[in-house]
Design an enzyme around this catalytic site. Structure first.
Site, PDB file in Angstrom:
ATOM      1  N   SER A 294       0.845  -1.188   0.000  1.00 13.87           N
ATOM      2  CA  SER A 294       0.000   0.000   0.000  1.00 13.87           C
ATOM      3  C   SER A 294       0.887   1.247   0.000  1.00 13.87           C
ATOM      4  CB  SER A 294      -0.889   0.004   1.246  1.00 13.87           C
ATOM      5  OG  SER A 294      -1.430   1.295   1.415  1.00 13.87           O
TER       6      SER A 294
ATOM      7  N   HIS B 146      -1.496  -1.294  -4.107  1.00 11.54           N
ATOM      8  CA  HIS B 146      -2.775  -0.864  -3.535  1.00 11.54           C
ATOM      9  C   HIS B 146      -2.681   0.635  -3.287  1.00 11.54           C
ATOM     10  CE1 HIS B 146      -6.405  -1.519  -0.990  1.00 11.54           C
ATOM     11  NE2 HIS B 146      -5.882  -0.612  -0.171  1.00 11.54           N
TER      12      HIS B 146
ATOM     13  N   ASP C  16      -4.680   3.952  -1.818  1.00  8.26           N
ATOM     14  CA  ASP C  16      -5.765   4.340  -0.925  1.00  8.26           C
ATOM     15  C   ASP C  16      -6.213   5.767  -1.201  1.00  8.26           C
ATOM     16  OD1 ASP C  16      -6.122   2.048   0.908  1.00  8.26           O
ATOM     17  OD2 ASP C  16      -4.000   2.400   1.319  1.00  8.26           O
TER      18      ASP C  16
ATOM     19  N   MET D  10      -8.652   8.763  -0.317  1.00  9.97           N
ATOM     20  CA  MET D  10      -9.457   9.228   0.824  1.00  9.97           C
ATOM     21  C   MET D  10      -9.908  10.656   0.578  1.00  9.97           C
ATOM     22  SD  MET D  10      -7.101   7.824   3.902  1.00  9.97           S
ATOM     23  CE  MET D  10      -6.527   6.141   3.958  1.00  9.97           C
TER      24      MET D  10
ATOM     25  N   HIS E  14      -8.384   1.651  -3.918  1.00  9.66           N
ATOM     26  CA  HIS E  14      -9.331   1.521  -2.796  1.00  9.66           C
ATOM     27  C   HIS E  14      -9.983   2.886  -2.570  1.00  9.66           C
ATOM     28  CE1 HIS E  14      -9.774   0.310   1.751  1.00  9.66           C
ATOM     29  NE2 HIS E  14     -10.937   0.526   1.173  1.00  9.66           N
TER      30      HIS E  14
ATOM     31  N   MET F  34     -11.968   5.117  -0.672  1.00  7.31           N
ATOM     32  CA  MET F  34     -12.604   5.450   0.609  1.00  7.31           C
ATOM     33  C   MET F  34     -13.207   6.836   0.458  1.00  7.31           C
ATOM     34  SD  MET F  34      -9.748   3.801   3.103  1.00  7.31           S
ATOM     35  CE  MET F  34      -8.541   3.788   1.802  1.00  7.31           C
TER      36      MET F  34
ATOM     37  N   MET G 118     -11.996  -5.106   5.446  1.00  6.80           N
ATOM     38  CA  MET G 118     -11.051  -4.236   6.156  1.00  6.80           C
ATOM     39  C   MET G 118     -10.775  -4.796   7.539  1.00  6.80           C
ATOM     40  SD  MET G 118     -11.060  -0.410   4.976  1.00  6.80           S
ATOM     41  CE  MET G 118      -9.409  -0.481   5.619  1.00  6.80           C
TER      42      MET G 118
ATOM     43  N   GLY H 211      -0.808   1.789   9.515  1.00  5.06           N
ATOM     44  CA  GLY H 211      -0.083   1.589  10.767  1.00  5.06           C
ATOM     45  C   GLY H 211      -0.951   1.237  11.962  1.00  5.06           C
TER      46      GLY H 211
ATOM     47  N   ASP I  11      -7.180  -5.941   4.461  1.00  2.00           N
ATOM     48  CA  ASP I  11      -6.528  -4.649   4.356  1.00  2.00           C
ATOM     49  C   ASP I  11      -6.454  -3.991   5.719  1.00  2.00           C
ATOM     50  OD1 ASP I  11      -5.492  -2.233   3.589  1.00  2.00           O
ATOM     51  OD2 ASP I  11      -7.291  -1.558   2.519  1.00  2.00           O
ATOM     52  N   GLY I  12      -5.221  -3.853   6.212  1.00  4.39           N
ATOM     53  CA  GLY I  12      -5.007  -3.148   7.467  1.00  4.39           C
ATOM     54  C   GLY I  12      -4.325  -4.016   8.499  1.00  4.39           C
TER      55      GLY I  12
ATOM     56  N   GLY J 171       0.921  -2.274   4.151  1.00  2.00           N
ATOM     57  CA  GLY J 171       1.481  -0.930   4.141  1.00  2.00           C
ATOM     58  C   GLY J 171       2.737  -0.859   4.966  1.00  2.00           C
TER      59      GLY J 171
HETATM   60  C1  DX5 Z   1      -6.358   2.076   5.636  1.00  3.45           C
HETATM   61  C2  DX5 Z   1      -5.953   1.653   4.251  1.00  3.45           C
HETATM   62  C3  DX5 Z   1      -4.929   0.578   4.200  1.00  3.45           C
HETATM   63  C4  DX5 Z   1      -3.624   0.964   4.844  1.00  3.45           C
HETATM   64  C5  DX5 Z   1      -2.832  -0.276   5.139  1.00  3.45           C
HETATM   65  O1  DX5 Z   1      -7.442   2.913   5.554  1.00  3.45           O
HETATM   66  O2  DX5 Z   1      -7.069   1.184   3.529  1.00  3.45           O
HETATM   67  O3  DX5 Z   1      -4.716   0.151   2.870  1.00  3.45           O
HETATM   68  O4  DX5 Z   1      -2.853   1.795   4.028  1.00  3.45           O
HETATM   69  O5  DX5 Z   1      -1.708   0.069   5.883  1.00  3.45           O
HETATM   70  P1  DX5 Z   1      -1.148  -0.872   7.047  1.00  3.45           P
HETATM   71  O6  DX5 Z   1      -0.783  -2.185   6.370  1.00  3.45           O
HETATM   72  O7  DX5 Z   1       0.024  -0.160   7.589  1.00  3.45           O
HETATM   73  O8  DX5 Z   1      -2.249  -1.074   8.032  1.00  3.45           O
HETATM   74 ZN    ZN Z   2      -6.663   0.216   1.575  1.00  2.00          ZN
END
Ligand code: DX5
Ligand code: ZN
Length: 231
Positions: A13, A38, A40, A42, A71, A73, A142, A150, A180-181, A202
Site C-alpha cells: 500500500s 494498492h 488508498d 481518501m 481503494h 474510501m 477491512m 499503521g 486490508d489493514g 502498508g
Molecule cells: C487504511 C488503508 C490501508 C492501509 C494499510 O485505511 O485502507 O490500505 O494503508 O496500511 P497498514 O498495512 O500499515 O495497516
Molecule cells: Zn486500503
C-alpha cells in the site's frame, strides 16, 4: 475449500511509502516481488483523512506494469469511476457503506472496463456485500478502521473472510478475498488460513527494513497460512 495452489497476491500500500520518493517505492515493490499495488484514495468525508486522487494514480501507472488496486474510501464513488479508470486503475474497490447505490457503482465500474471490488469496514457485516458476490472480482474485508495506515489488525474480522471465501468458492466464483489493514507476517498467516488470497501491506512493507526482505517474509507467511487453511 482452500487450496495451496491458489494464487496469493501481495499488494504493498503506497500510503505507507515516502511520498517524496514514490517512484522508488513503486520500483522497490516491483523488484521485490509484489503482485499488485494498492492505492488508498481518501476524501476527508468518508474517512477523516485526505490522501490523493487520479493524478497520482496516473503518475504511478506511468512507471509500473503492476496491476493497480484502487481503494476508494470516498463518499460518492460514482462521480469518480471514470477518472480513476482513465488514470490507469485496474480494479476499482468501492465501499458498500458509501452514499451511492452499490449496484449502480458495480455497473459503472464494470462499464468502465475495470475489475470490480467491494469493501466493508470492520464493523459492517458480510450481509452488506453478499448480494453483490456474483458480480465481484474482489471482496475486500477491512481489518482496521479505514483512514490511516499503521493500525493494529482486528482479528474479529476473520470469520467474514472465511464466510466470503467459502461462499464464493461454492458458487464457482474466483473473486479475490482481500484483507486490508495491520497485515504483518504474523497476522497474514491467520488471514491466509481463513481463506484470504489478496494481502494489502502498508507499514509491514515500507516502514522499516528492506522492501524485498519484507515481501519475502510476508510471502512465506501467506504460503504457510494457505497450506494450513482448513478445507
Ligand atoms: C487504511 C488503508 C490501508 C492501509 C494499510 O485505511 O485502507 O490500505 O494503508 O496500511 P497498514 O498495512 O500499515 O495497516
Ligand atoms: Zn486500503
Amino acid at each position: 475449500m482452500s487450496s495451496p495452489s491458489r494464487r496469493l497476491w501481495l499488494a504493498p500500500s503506497l500510503l505507507s511509502a515516502d511520498f517524496a520518493s514514490l517512484g522508488e517505492a513503486v520500483h522497490a515493490a516491483e523488484k521485490g516481488g509484489a503482485d499488485a499495488l494498492h492505492l488508498d484514495v481518501m476524501d476527508g468525508h468518508f474517512v477523516p483523512n485526505i490522501s490523493f486522487g487520479p493524478a497520482l494514480v496516473g503518475a504511478v501507472r506511468a512507471i509500473t506494469k503492476l496491476p493497480l488496486d484502487i481503494h476508494l474510501m470516498i463518499s460518492r464513488p460514482l462521480r469518480h469511476v471514470e477518472a480513476f479508470r482513465k488514470a490507469g486503475g485496474d480494479t476499482l474497490v468501492f465501499h458498500v457503506e458509501s452514499e451511492d447505490p452499490p449496484l449502480e457503482v458495480v455497473r459503472a465500474i464494470r462499464a468502465s472496463g475495470a475489475s470490480v471490488g467491494a469493501a466493508i469496514r470492520p464493523d459492517t457485516g458480510i450481509d452488506a456485500v453478499r448480494p453483490l458476490f456474483p458480480q465481484l472480482d474482489e471482496v475486500l474485508v477491512m481489518s482496521v478502521h479505514p483512514g490511516f495506515s499503521g493500525q493494529k489488525f482486528i482479528p474479529e474480522v476473520l470469520p467474514k473472510v472465511r464466510t466470503a471465501r467459502d461462499e464464493l468458492d461454492r458458487s464457482g466464483s474466483t473473486a479475490l478475498v482481500s484483507v486490508d489493514g495491520g497485515v504483518t507476517p504474523s497476522t497474514a498467516v491467520d488471514a491466509a488460513r481463513a481463506g484470504a488470497t489478496f494481502f494489502v501491506c502498508g507499514n509491514s512493507v515500507y516502514n522499516s527494513g528492506d522492501v524485498a526482505d519484507n515481501l519475502a517474509r510476508l510471502r512465506a507467511a501467506v504460503e504457510s497460512g494457505a497450506r494450513d487453511g482448513v478445507p
